[in-house]
Design a protein around this motif. Structure first.
Motif, PDB file in Angstrom:
ATOM      1  N   SER A  30      48.870  42.607  56.914  1.00  0.00           N
ATOM      2  CA  SER A  30      47.958  43.467  56.156  1.00  0.00           C
ATOM      3  C   SER A  30      47.199  42.612  55.135  1.00  0.00           C
ATOM      4  CB  SER A  30      48.763  44.547  55.421  1.00  0.00           C
ATOM      5  OG  SER A  30      49.571  43.937  54.422  1.00  0.00           O
ATOM      6  N   ILE A  31      46.202  43.208  54.534  1.00  0.00           N
ATOM      7  CA  ILE A  31      45.470  42.513  53.476  1.00  0.00           C
ATOM      8  C   ILE A  31      46.424  42.165  52.339  1.00  0.00           C
ATOM      9  CG2 ILE A  31      43.672  42.786  51.703  1.00  0.00           C
ATOM     10  CD1 ILE A  31      42.087  44.406  53.803  1.00  0.00           C
ATOM     11  N   GLU A  32      47.349  43.068  52.038  1.00  0.00           N
ATOM     12  CA  GLU A  32      48.318  42.813  50.972  1.00  0.00           C
ATOM     13  C   GLU A  32      49.215  41.615  51.303  1.00  0.00           C
ATOM     14  OE1 GLU A  32      46.903  46.955  50.802  1.00  0.00           O
ATOM     15  OE2 GLU A  32      47.800  45.792  52.411  1.00  0.00           O
ATOM     16  N   GLU A  33      49.585  41.468  52.570  1.00  0.00           N
ATOM     17  CA  GLU A  33      50.394  40.320  52.972  1.00  0.00           C
ATOM     18  C   GLU A  33      49.576  39.022  52.888  1.00  0.00           C
ATOM     19  OE1 GLU A  33      53.676  42.009  56.082  1.00  0.00           O
ATOM     20  OE2 GLU A  33      51.559  42.284  56.625  1.00  0.00           O
ATOM     21  N   ASP A  34      48.307  39.103  53.251  1.00  0.00           N
ATOM     22  CA  ASP A  34      47.433  37.940  53.082  1.00  0.00           C
ATOM     23  C   ASP A  34      47.356  37.555  51.603  1.00  0.00           C
ATOM     24  OD1 ASP A  34      46.852  37.768  55.781  1.00  0.00           O
ATOM     25  OD2 ASP A  34      44.788  38.463  55.598  1.00  0.00           O
ATOM     26  N   LEU A  35      47.210  38.540  50.737  1.00  0.00           N
ATOM     27  CA  LEU A  35      47.134  38.278  49.306  1.00  0.00           C
ATOM     28  C   LEU A  35      48.437  37.683  48.782  1.00  0.00           C
ATOM     29  CD1 LEU A  35      45.413  38.399  46.780  1.00  0.00           C
ATOM     30  CD2 LEU A  35      46.167  40.761  46.455  1.00  0.00           C
ATOM     31  N   LEU A  36      49.556  38.157  49.297  1.00  0.00           N
ATOM     32  CA  LEU A  36      50.849  37.590  48.909  1.00  0.00           C
ATOM     33  C   LEU A  36      50.938  36.114  49.323  1.00  0.00           C
ATOM     34  CD1 LEU A  36      53.663  37.991  47.707  1.00  0.00           C
ATOM     35  CD2 LEU A  36      54.411  38.740  49.968  1.00  0.00           C
ATOM     36  N   ALA A  37      50.451  35.803  50.511  1.00  0.00           N
ATOM     37  CA  ALA A  37      50.446  34.409  50.971  1.00  0.00           C
ATOM     38  C   ALA A  37      49.571  33.552  50.060  1.00  0.00           C
ATOM     39  CB  ALA A  37      49.962  34.326  52.417  1.00  0.00           C
ATOM     40  N   LEU A  38      48.399  34.068  49.682  1.00  0.00           N
ATOM     41  CA  LEU A  38      47.527  33.348  48.747  1.00  0.00           C
ATOM     42  C   LEU A  38      48.241  33.141  47.419  1.00  0.00           C
ATOM     43  CD1 LEU A  38      44.878  32.158  47.622  1.00  0.00           C
ATOM     44  CD2 LEU A  38      44.130  34.517  47.205  1.00  0.00           C
ATOM     45  N   SER A  39      48.894  34.175  46.918  1.00  0.00           N
ATOM     46  CA  SER A  39      49.610  34.063  45.644  1.00  0.00           C
ATOM     47  C   SER A  39      50.684  32.982  45.707  1.00  0.00           C
ATOM     48  CB  SER A  39      50.252  35.404  45.275  1.00  0.00           C
ATOM     49  OG  SER A  39      49.272  36.391  45.100  1.00  0.00           O
ATOM     50  N   ASN A  40      51.401  32.922  46.810  1.00  0.00           N
ATOM     51  CA  ASN A  40      52.417  31.891  46.996  1.00  0.00           C
ATOM     52  C   ASN A  40      51.773  30.504  46.990  1.00  0.00           C
ATOM     53  OD1 ASN A  40      55.201  31.056  47.702  1.00  0.00           O
ATOM     54  ND2 ASN A  40      54.182  30.357  49.574  1.00  0.00           N
ATOM     55  N   ASP A  41      50.650  30.374  47.694  1.00  0.00           N
ATOM     56  CA  ASP A  41      49.961  29.077  47.745  1.00  0.00           C
ATOM     57  C   ASP A  41      49.389  28.690  46.383  1.00  0.00           C
ATOM     58  OD1 ASP A  41      50.565  28.457  50.376  1.00  0.00           O
ATOM     59  OD2 ASP A  41      48.790  29.453  51.165  1.00  0.00           O
ATOM     60  N   ILE A  42      48.950  29.667  45.607  1.00  0.00           N
ATOM     61  CA  ILE A  42      48.480  29.376  44.257  1.00  0.00           C
ATOM     62  C   ILE A  42      49.641  28.871  43.398  1.00  0.00           C
ATOM     63  CG2 ILE A  42      47.630  30.433  42.104  1.00  0.00           C
ATOM     64  CD1 ILE A  42      45.741  32.114  43.892  1.00  0.00           C
ATOM     65  N   GLY A  43      50.818  29.477  43.571  1.00  0.00           N
ATOM     66  CA  GLY A  43      51.997  28.985  42.855  1.00  0.00           C
ATOM     67  C   GLY A  43      52.314  27.545  43.215  1.00  0.00           C
ATOM     68  N   ASN A  44      52.248  27.218  44.506  1.00  0.00           N
ATOM     69  CA  ASN A  44      52.473  25.831  44.923  1.00  0.00           C
ATOM     70  C   ASN A  44      51.429  24.900  44.311  1.00  0.00           C
ATOM     71  OD1 ASN A  44      54.776  26.152  46.565  1.00  0.00           O
ATOM     72  ND2 ASN A  44      53.509  26.902  48.239  1.00  0.00           N
ATOM     73  N   MET A  45      50.176  25.354  44.280  1.00  0.00           N
ATOM     74  CA  MET A  45      49.116  24.543  43.692  1.00  0.00           C
ATOM     75  C   MET A  45      49.366  24.342  42.195  1.00  0.00           C
ATOM     76  SD  MET A  45      44.980  25.065  43.790  1.00  0.00           S
ATOM     77  CE  MET A  45      44.979  26.412  42.622  1.00  0.00           C
ATOM     78  N   ASN A  46      49.832  25.388  41.514  1.00  0.00           N
ATOM     79  CA  ASN A  46      50.155  25.259  40.086  1.00  0.00           C
ATOM     80  C   ASN A  46      51.188  24.167  39.865  1.00  0.00           C
ATOM     81  OD1 ASN A  46      48.462  27.326  39.233  1.00  0.00           O
ATOM     82  ND2 ASN A  46      50.064  28.884  39.332  1.00  0.00           N
ATOM     83  N   ARG A  47      52.231  24.150  40.690  1.00  0.00           N
ATOM     84  CA  ARG A  47      53.269  23.124  40.548  1.00  0.00           C
ATOM     85  C   ARG A  47      52.697  21.729  40.799  1.00  0.00           C
ATOM     86  NH1 ARG A  47      56.186  26.860  43.777  1.00  0.00           N
ATOM     87  NH2 ARG A  47      57.440  28.190  42.453  1.00  0.00           N
ATOM     88  N   LEU A  48      51.845  21.622  41.801  1.00  0.00           N
ATOM     89  CA  LEU A  48      51.248  20.323  42.109  1.00  0.00           C
ATOM     90  C   LEU A  48      50.350  19.831  40.978  1.00  0.00           C
ATOM     91  CD1 LEU A  48      50.499  21.011  45.862  1.00  0.00           C
ATOM     92  CD2 LEU A  48      52.085  19.274  44.994  1.00  0.00           C
ATOM     93  N   ILE A  49      49.607  20.735  40.359  1.00  0.00           N
ATOM     94  CA  ILE A  49      48.760  20.359  39.226  1.00  0.00           C
ATOM     95  C   ILE A  49      49.627  19.950  38.044  1.00  0.00           C
ATOM     96  CG2 ILE A  49      47.129  21.254  37.497  1.00  0.00           C
ATOM     97  CD1 ILE A  49      45.865  22.885  39.837  1.00  0.00           C
TER      98      ILE A  49
END
Length: 107
Positions: A30-49
């Motif tokens: 669903s769109i919500e699941e896509d958004l959850l995946a994006l949120s997870n990837d943003i969290g990973n990006m935050n850690r990398l930064i």
């Protein structure tokens, strides 16, 4: 701007992922699941930064450049699913900000 071929390549990759979702889960995300995946990837990006800034330890198997590109891909995907013409909206956004700040040299 976002070239048409870039947006089309994003769509083709998402189509391939949808086929995997249907194969393994019986339905596309669903769109919500896509958004959850994006949120997870943003969290990973935050850690990398934070790691790049020396404020966190490197625990992810990802590269910052890859995660940044992947997050842009997710945003293009979500815009597509929500029937938003992201190319048109980026142009409008940039034109508005250029006008706001008096920027006349566009590149």
């Amino acid at each position: 701007m976002l070239p048409d071929n870039l947006v089309n390549r994003c769509r083709a990759i998402r189509t391939a992922y949808r086929a995997l979702e249907i194969k393994h889960h019986g339905a596309e995300w669903s769109i919500e699941e896509d958004l959850l995946a994006l949120s997870n990837d943003i969290g990973n990006m935050n850690r990398l930064i934070m790691t790049k800034q020396g404020r966190y330890y490197d625990e992810t198997p990802y590269r910052l450049e890859h995660k940044l590109a992947e997050n842009i891909w997710w945003l293009i995907e979500l815009a597509d699913r929500l029937n938003i013409d992201i190319q048109k909206e980026m142009e409008a956004f940039l034109a508005e900000k250029e006008k706001q700040f008096g920027i006349t040299d566009k590149g």
